[in-house]
Structure formats: structure tokens, C-alpha cells
Enzyme design. Structure first.
Site, PDB file in Angstrom:
ATOM      1  N   THR A  75       0.762  -1.165   0.020  1.00  0.00           N
ATOM      2  CA  THR A  75       0.041  -0.011   0.070  1.00  0.00           C
ATOM      3  C   THR A  75       0.962   1.313  -0.057  1.00  0.00           C
ATOM      4  O   THR A  75       1.986   1.487   0.395  1.00  0.00           O
ATOM      5  CB  THR A  75      -0.758  -0.039   1.229  1.00  0.00           C
TER       6      THR A  75
ATOM      7  N   SER B 133     -11.264  -3.322   5.395  1.00  0.00           N
ATOM      8  CA  SER B 133      -9.793  -2.504   5.507  1.00  0.00           C
ATOM      9  C   SER B 133      -9.269  -2.097   6.800  1.00  0.00           C
ATOM     10  O   SER B 133     -10.001  -1.889   7.692  1.00  0.00           O
ATOM     11  CB  SER B 133      -9.942  -1.567   4.315  1.00  0.00           C
TER      12      SER B 133
HETATM   13  N1  GLU Z   1      -5.330  -4.654   2.694  1.00  0.00           N
HETATM   14  C1  GLU Z   1      -5.046  -3.630   3.491  1.00  0.00           C
HETATM   15  C2  GLU Z   1      -6.220  -2.996   3.737  1.00  0.00           C
HETATM   16  O1  GLU Z   1      -7.087  -2.709   3.172  1.00  0.00           O
HETATM   17  C3  GLU Z   1      -4.068  -2.648   3.013  1.00  0.00           C
HETATM   18  C4  GLU Z   1      -2.767  -3.364   2.317  1.00  0.00           C
HETATM   19  C5  GLU Z   1      -1.691  -3.156   3.146  1.00  0.00           C
HETATM   20  O2  GLU Z   1      -1.712  -1.938   3.691  1.00  0.00           O
HETATM   21  O3  GLU Z   1      -0.886  -4.007   3.158  1.00  0.00           O
HETATM   22  O4  GLU Z   1      -6.067  -2.465   5.203  1.00  0.00           O
END
Ligand code: GLU
Length: 608
Positions: free
Chosen positions: A416, A479
Site C-alpha cells: 500500500t 480494510s
Molecule cells: N489490504 C490492506 C487494507 O485494506 C491494505 C494493504 C496493506 O496496507 O498492506 O487494510
């Protein structure tokens, strides 16, 4: 171990390392590529902080030409799709938070990826064995974990609501960077190497990101003409060219039949996304979450992200403690305990509000926080996992006993990217975007220049009707992204966010506490070593945190596990960006000095 930081002061240095592209006419003097990085920049009239100097430069270029913070954020995000393709891009999703200087209001866009209509409750059960797929390698590198992407729609929606540029104009800086190429730094090379096995599994991905089976060399120039062409298509036709027509058909076909190489041994379960799923995708305009923390108005992202409710609840819990008067270890003990309590409630109550009745108001109610604060023993860490609270009956009075603890397996990864942008009119954007794991699903849509996400791995893998984060068709997985904007007396004081899976929540929380309670500057607050208590027996912490505070916190009963995971070579938690606003118009843009190779803060008019 923190990654090496690229310190190349001049293009001459880059040339010494070897430029592999023939696209530069007169590189020694004319090369526009941005390689210098500054972690803190202070000045006026506009500011940006991202993980990457090309993206920050794109935002500054837009601001300089008179665009606003939203225009600049979209330009920077599109550029991150070029230079940070393993963290973000149009194959993914994210959450966009906006402070509108004209109205004084904070608004948000939920651009989260969504499960296809044909995603069954047992989508993560291997039909061959009847057992859940392994998280690695089956689920992470698969078509079945690809959610319908929301990023392109988010850009279009943000521009439509608040921007001054067309999508076509906002994409121009990114098209330029994709075409002329950017300088590969050690982080990009390392992330490619970390993904080599996955990238080799797909002809489209190895073609785009590998060079004769190796990762691109540090100092070489990386161009992405396919992505430039895709951006040009969106620039010309709008996002309808993504959500319908040939590109939508190709995305669906890629998910249903990933372009596997004959040599790969990875299983790669197929997905069920259709062109109709893409056509049905919609962003959601959402009210932000709000809590008052020590007189500051803290706005965050409401569910489908758990960011706003969990950061907000933890702040409400801590509001009753005077952290600034405590010793540092005592303040950190309270931080860790508040975080565990908020994570217990996150697990029990938070999911996609289109499918689940999420008690957002209760979770962010100061009275609920006050009651949860009863669970903090100032001298002893509670046994983890701690139990969730009861949102249906609370009055701020300490309850006698606790419910059964929640047990949850955390499979979010540390990918991210995040950005903070402000303009001269006082508008502020905080935007976190992702393709989930570093490298997403590992699958590039052939000939289109971008990776597809594996965001649906954020669902709980095994269906349980009582679980708010259970898989359902058309649903958004929960998330942790926590783009946050804080106002003081009605004007922006601080905007911040971070990548890092579920550690995003603790990184944002810890950074706020560092700044507001522990008296650090925003740059120091970001640089400080991090620890993340997500309601587990042991606190995940950066080695520096353990070295500095471990011996002072173990007497409370805290146990520590050094950060780092099986997927990457990094032991860092998060990669935050922030801007702090002073009353006289001064903006302090802050990025990471070291983590993720260091970020890039820039201002329009530097202060002297
Ligand atoms: N999938 C994570 C979320 O939506 C974000 C991915 C990450 O920061 O590694 O919180």
C-alpha cells in the site's frame, strides 16, 4: 533491517550506475527524473508528502499550474501507479478523504475493491480438497482474490466532486513519467526480487517487471509504455473505458484465466470476475468518522474500512488519561492497551456496512471509549486477546465482567501507499491506496501495464455467519486504511496516513500520540520507532522500538516480536506521510526518513 536509501544527488551519478534505456536525448543536463528525496519540507502555498519523489513532483507541478489539492492528489496517485506499481495502481482500490476549505467540512470516498457477484461463501475453499486454500501461495497469487478495482473510479469521482482538472489533464504527469521512465532505486529492485517467483508465474508480469529473469538494476530507467497507453485511453474516454468495453473484458478474462507460464509450479486458483462486475462497480460517498481528542476534531474513514472506528475508539479510550504527564513507558503502555481493546471491537463489529449493521456511532462514542478504558490497568498489561465490549449496552461505567475474547487470524500484509496533499486555498487530501500485498495478485493484465490486486484476501477465509468480515458476493472486505484529517478550531492541524495492513491503524494512532501527547515534531513523530498491539499475545515492534523501550515495557507484562514477515525483506512498520498546518499558513510536509527507502516531502514555496 531498514532498506538502503538511494542517495543520488545528480544525474551524473545515475549515469555512472548505468542507464539501460535509450530514451534519453541529453541526460546530463535535461533529464527531468526526480531522484532526490527530502523527508521534511517546510513552506507555503501548497505541500505534498508521498513515498516517491516523482509522485510528489507531479503534485507540485499541478499545484504550481493552479490546480487544487484534489487535482494534485490524483496526479500523484496516477504517478505512484507508475513508480510504485507493486503498492498501488488502477488494478486496486483505496480511500480518499478531503477537507474542503470552502465549506469547512471533511468528506470521503470509499473506493474499496468489491467481491464479484459470483463469489460464493466457500470461494476460499479448495474444491479439490474441501479444505481452505493456504494463504500462501494459493490465495495471494490467484484470480479468486482479485476484487473489482475501485481506483480509477475514485479518481474520477474525486475530480468530479471537488477537482478543477479533467481526468485527462490530471493523468498527464503520470503519462509523462511512464513514457520517459523513472530511475530504479534499491526499494523497487528489492520489491521485485521479493516477488520474483510470483512474477515468473505469469508471462505478462515477467515481461513487464523482469529483465532476463532478474529484477531491473538499481539506477536503470524503467519505462511502462503499456501503462502510458492505458492512462491515455482513460484520459480520452474516461473511466468507462476501464469499467466497460475491451479493457473490462480483458480484466475479467485475466482473472478467470490468469496467463500462467508453463514452468510455474504455483497453483493459481482462478477467479470468477465478469465484465458485468466491472460495469456494476461504484464508489461510495461516505460521511467520515469523527471523534474529539483533547479538543481536536479527528476525522477518519468509516467502514468498509476499520481505520476510522478503530483509531477513533482508541483515541476515545486514551482521552481520559493524561499521557503527556506520564513517563514515556507508561504512556506507551496505555497506547498498547487501548489499541488492543479497539482491535477487539474491530474484529467483532466491523465489516462492509452495505451487508452488516456496523455500530459506527457506538464505536466512536466517547462514552463507549470511557467504558472500554476501565479495562486498562495502569501497571499491568491485560492478557491478550482481550474481549470485545458490548455496543448495545454501555453507559461509561466500568462493567463487572467481560465477554469471551475474539480470536482472529490477521493475514493483512504490508503493502500500500499513502499521500497527503494541501493547496494554497487550504484544501487538504489524505489518500491511501493499495493493491493489497506488495505486488498484489502478481498478475498483470496482458499488454495493459498494471497489476491486479489481491484485496479479497482481507476477507475472513472461512465463512462464519456471525463474522462481520465474512465473504459475500458484492461485498467489500474490511480494510485497515486510516487516512486521517485533524482540525483544530475548525481549521486543518494535521493530516496523516500510512500503509501497512492492520498496522496502519496503530501507525496512525502512535503518530498522533507522538505529536499531540508526547511533544514530538511531526517529523520526529513519523521517524520514531513503532510498535503495534493488535490484540495478540505479543506486540509486533520494530527492532529499534524493542531496543529502546523493550526492557521498560516488559515489567508491565508486554511481550514483543520483531516486525517483518515471510513475504518481504523489510522489518519496518508502515511508511507514513503527513502535513502539519500552522496558523500563519506555514505547512510542514513530512515523510519517512528511512522506511521504504525514505519518502518525499515537497512544498510550493519553501520558507527561508
Ligand atoms: N489490504 C490492506 C487494507 O485494506 C491494505 C494493504 C496493506 O496496507 O498492506 O487494510
Amino acid at each position: 533491517m531498514p532498506r538502503l536509501r538511494l542517495r543520488l544527488a545528480t544525474m551524473t551519478a545515475v549515469l555512472a550506475l548505468g542507464v539501460t534505456s535509450g530514451a534519453i536525448a541529453n541526460p546530463a543536463f535535461a533529464d527531468p527524473r526526480q531522484i532526490d528525496k527530502t523527508a521534511t519540507a517546510t513552506g507555503y502555498d501548497g505541500a505534498v508528502s508521498t513515498v516517491d519523489p516523482e509522485a510528489s513532483a507531479a503534485a507540485i507541478e499541478v499545484l504550481r499550474k493552479g490546480g487544487n489539492a484534489v487535482d494534485a492528489a490524483v496526479a500523484a496517485a496516477a504517478t505512484l501507479g507508475v513508480t510504485e506499481p507493486y503498492s498501488a495502481g488502477i488494478g486496486g482500490g483505496g480511500y480518499f478523504v478531503f477537507y474542503n476549505a470552502k465549506t469547512g467540512k471533511v468528506s470521503t470516498i470509499d473506493g474499496r475493491e468489491t467481491a464479484p457477484a459470483a463469489m460464493s461463501h466457500d470461494a476460499f475453499i479448495d474444491p479439490k480438497t474441501g479444505k481452505p486454500y493456504n494463504f500462501t501461495p494459493e490465495l495471494v497469487t490467484s484470480g479468486v482474490s482479485v476484487g473489482v478495482p475501485g481506483t480509477a473510479a475514485t479518481w474520477e469521482r474525486a475530480l468530479e466532486r471537488w477537482g478543477t482538472l479533467s481526468l485527462g489533464d490530471a493523468l498527464q504527469p503520470a503519462i509523462k513519467v511512464a513514457t520517459r521512465g523513472f530511475v530504479v532505486d534499491p526499494t523497487f529492485r528489492q520489491q521485485t526480487l521479493d516477488n520474483k517467483l510470483r512474477f515468473q508465474a505469469f508471462s505478462s508480469t515477467s515481461q513487464l517487471f523482469l529483465r532476463g529473469g532478474d529484477a531491473p538494476a538499481v539506477g536503470s530507467i524503467f519505462q511502462n509504455h503499456d501503462l502510458a497507453a492505458t492512462y491515455r485511453l482513460l484520459a480520452k474516454q474516461g473511466t468507462s473505458a476501464f469499467y466497460s468495453g475491451p479493457l473490462a473484458e480483458e480484466i475479467a478474462a485475466t482473472v478467470q484465466a490468469p496467463p500462467k507460464t508453463s514452468s510455474t509450479t504455483l497453483p493459481v486458483p482462478v477467479g470468477h470476475m465478469t465484465a458485468a462486475d466491472l460495469a456494476a462497480y461504484e464508489t461510495v460517498d461516505q460521511a467520515p468518522t469523527h471523534v474529539d481528542y483533547r479538543g481536536l476534531d479527528v476525522y477518519g474513514m468509516a467502514p468498509s474500512s476499520s481505520g476510522g472506528t478503530t483509531v477513533g475508539e482508541a483515541l476515545n479510550i486514551l482521552d481520559g488519561f493524561n499521557l503527556s504527564e506520564m513517563s514515556k513507558p507508561a504512556a506507551l503502555h496505555h497506547y498498547l492497551e487501548a489499541s488492543a481493546l479497539a482491535f477487539a471491537d474491530r474484529a467483532k463489529y466491523v465489516g462492509d456496512p452495505a451487508f452488516i449493521d456496523v455500530p459506527t456511532a457506538a464505536l466512536t462514542d466517547p462514552l463507549f471509549g470511557k467504558e472500554r478504558a476501565c479495562r486498562i490497568d495502569p501497571l499491568h498489561a491485560a492478557t491478550k486477546p482481550v474481549a470485545p465490549g458490548d455496543v448495545s449496552a454501555y453507559d461509561g461505567v466500568c462493567p463487572a465482567s467481560a465477554a469471551a475474547p475474539a480470536r482472529e487470524k490477521d493475514t493483512e500484509n504490508i503493502s500500500t501507499t499513502n499521500m497527503t496533499v494541501a493547496d494554497k486555498w487550504g484544501n487538504v487530501v489524505e489518500y491511501t491506496l493499495t493493491i493489497e500485498q506488495t505486488g498484489g495478485s502478481g498478475i498483470v493484465v496482458p499488454g495493459r501495464g498494471f497489476l491486479l490486486n489481491n484485496e479479497l484476501t482481507d476477507f475472513s477465509a472461512v465463512y462464519n455467519a456471525a463474522d462481520p468480515n465474512r465473504i459475500d458476493p458484492g461485498k467489500r472486505p474490511r480494510s485497515s486504511m486510516s487516512p486521517t484529517i485533524i482540525l483544530k478550531d475548525g481549521a486543518p492541524f494535521l493530516a496523516l496516513g500510512s500503509p501497512g495492513g492492520s498496522t496502519i491503524i496503530t501507525t496512525v494512532l502512535q503518530t498522533i500520540l507522538n505529536r499531540v501527547d508526547l511533544g514530538m515534531s511531526i517529523s520526529d513523530a513519523i521517524a520514531a520507532p513503532r510498535a503495534s498491539q493488535r490484540n495478540t499475545a505479543s506486540v509486533t515492534a520494530e527492532p529499534d522500538f524493542i531496543a529502546t523501550y523493550g526492557s521498560q515495557l516488559t515489567p508491565y507484562g508486554h511481550k514483543f516480536t520483531p516486525s517483518g514477515d515471510a513475504f518481504t525483506s523489510a522489518a519496518e512498520i508502515g511508511a507514513a506521510t503527513a502535513i502539519e498546518f500552522r496558523d500563519d499558513g506555514l505547512m510542514i510536509a513530512a515523510a519517512e526518513p528511512v522506511r521504504r527507502g525514505g519518502g518525499s516531502a515537497m512544498v510550493l514555496e519553501p520558507s527561508r
